[in-house]
Structure formats: C-alpha cells, structure tokens
Design a protein around this motif. Structure first.
Motif, PDB file in Angstrom:
ATOM      1  N   TRP A 100       0.861  -1.184   0.000  1.00 52.15           N
ATOM      2  CA  TRP A 100       0.000   0.000   0.000  1.00 52.15           C
ATOM      3  C   TRP A 100       0.891   1.225   0.000  1.00 52.15           C
ATOM      4  O   TRP A 100       1.787   1.366   0.823  1.00 52.15           O
TER       5      TRP A 100
ATOM      6  N   ARG B 290      -5.907   7.596   4.381  1.00 53.92           N
ATOM      7  CA  ARG B 290      -6.418   6.333   3.842  1.00 53.92           C
ATOM      8  C   ARG B 290      -6.916   6.480   2.400  1.00 53.92           C
ATOM      9  O   ARG B 290      -6.777   5.574   1.595  1.00 53.92           O
TER      10      ARG B 290
ATOM     11  N   ARG C 144      -4.169   5.796  -0.315  1.00 45.22           N
ATOM     12  CA  ARG C 144      -3.460   4.519  -0.318  1.00 45.22           C
ATOM     13  C   ARG C 144      -3.885   3.684  -1.522  1.00 45.22           C
ATOM     14  O   ARG C 144      -5.058   3.405  -1.715  1.00 45.22           O
ATOM     15  N   TRP C 145      -2.888   3.262  -2.309  1.00 55.36           N
ATOM     16  CA  TRP C 145      -3.118   2.511  -3.540  1.00 55.36           C
ATOM     17  C   TRP C 145      -2.128   1.355  -3.618  1.00 55.36           C
ATOM     18  O   TRP C 145      -1.082   1.372  -2.976  1.00 55.36           O
TER      19      TRP C 145
ATOM     20  N   ARG D 111      -5.097  -0.879  -7.507  1.00 54.88           N
ATOM     21  CA  ARG D 111      -6.182  -1.173  -6.565  1.00 54.88           C
ATOM     22  C   ARG D 111      -6.290  -0.095  -5.497  1.00 54.88           C
ATOM     23  O   ARG D 111      -5.295   0.398  -4.989  1.00 54.88           O
ATOM     24  N   LYS D 112      -7.530   0.228  -5.156  1.00 53.05           N
ATOM     25  CA  LYS D 112      -7.815   1.155  -4.053  1.00 53.05           C
ATOM     26  C   LYS D 112      -7.960   0.382  -2.752  1.00 53.05           C
ATOM     27  O   LYS D 112      -7.570   0.831  -1.694  1.00 53.05           O
ATOM     28  N   ASN D 113      -8.535  -0.794  -2.827  1.00 54.28           N
ATOM     29  CA  ASN D 113      -8.718  -1.678  -1.678  1.00 54.28           C
ATOM     30  C   ASN D 113      -8.994  -3.079  -2.231  1.00 54.28           C
ATOM     31  O   ASN D 113      -8.715  -3.336  -3.396  1.00 54.28           O
ATOM     32  N   ASP D 114      -9.556  -3.953  -1.436  1.00 53.32           N
ATOM     33  CA  ASP D 114      -9.763  -5.331  -1.886  1.00 53.32           C
ATOM     34  C   ASP D 114     -10.814  -5.468  -2.988  1.00 53.32           C
ATOM     35  O   ASP D 114     -10.847  -6.473  -3.671  1.00 53.32           O
TER      36      ASP D 114
END
Length: 168
Positions: free
Chosen positions: A32, A61, A64-65, A83-86
């Motif tokens: 991240w 937050r 975060r990438w 991706r930004k998150n899952d």
C-alpha cells in the motif's frame, strides 16, 4: 535505444516477480503506497462519487493505492492494475481521445482497469503508466483535477511520471 533496453529490463524484472504457482509475488509498488505524480509533487486521492483528484500528499487512507502485477503479458509488457482496496480499482472512463481516472469495482476482464508499466527515466521507481486499452500515458497537469489520458496533448514530461511510495 538505451531507454528501450531500460524499459525492457524493468518489465522483465517486474514480470519475473509474478512466477506461476505463487499466490501473489510482491514487486516494486506492491505494498500500500502513495500514488504520486512527479510533475505536481502531489498524490492521487479518492474523491466523492467514485472520482479521483490530484492533491497534496498527506498519507491519508484515501491516498493509499496498490500497483498490482497481474502476472499477465500484452506483447512485451507486463499487465498491472491499480487497486484502491480489496474490491475497488482505478479505471479510465472515457474514449481514446480523453479518459479520466475514477474508482470502480475491480474486474479482471475490464480493459480500462489494466495498465502497462515502463520506466520513465534512469531512476528506478519513476514509472509511466500506459492505458492498455488505448496505449496512452496517464498524466496530471493540475491539482484538484483527476489524472487523465489524452490523444491531443504533446509529450507531457514529468506530468506523466508516477511513483508508488510505500507508506510507513
């Protein structure tokens, strides 16, 4: 010609990190990170309504990438997604002439979420992100706006140089 060899070496190194049979091999940027534009010295931030904006880097937050190597190849280039998150990924929305970066549910079959990565200059970690779908560079010219691609703008210099700096 020298830059071609540097780009090929970077791509070969990144591709080698995604060995068949491994769960998920980490490569440069595969933690991240802050997704930073060199020309503006600013970061991509998630914004309301699934949009993105380039703004001052603060490590929040929303900045975060993850640059994720998918272990696939398109010709000589490894394929990545951001991706930004899952469950959410960056994608380009628009046509070949002008597309803006936004956030959407991750879809491995969505060509507008796939990017090819090449080294931008002699410094390891300075990257160009090429839209796999339209083969155009992702760039940013102004804080407060979304990163974009364009078929009509001249070579963008540092406006098209990106880094993924791990947090912490």
């Amino acid at each position: 010609m020298k830059n071609v060899f540097k780009s090929l070496a970077l791509v070969a190194g990144l591709a080698a990190m995604a060995l068949p049979g491994t769960a998920h091999a980490a490569g440069p940027g595969e933690s991240w990170s802050l997704f930073r534009n060199a020309g503006l010295n600013a970061c991509v931030d998630a914004a309301p309504m699934n949009s993105t904006v380039v703004t001052d880097c603060d490590g929040s937050r929303s900045q975060r990438w993850l640059l994720e190597n998918l272990g696939e190849r398109t010709g000589e280039f490894a394929v990545f997604r951001i991706r930004k998150n899952d469950w959410e990924c960056a994608e380009l929305a628009g046509d070949w002439g002008h597309a803006r970066l936004r956030i959407s549910p991750c879809d491995l079959h969505a060509p507008n979420q796939l990017f090819q990565v090449t080294q931008a200059d002699g410094a390891f970690g300075n990257l160009h992100l090429h839209s796999q779908e339209h083969k155009q560079l992702l760039k940013a010219y102004q804080r407060g706006t979304a990163p974009f691609t364009s078929a009509t703008l001249e070579w963008p210099g540092d406006a098209a140089v990106w880094t993924f700096r791990p947090l912490g």
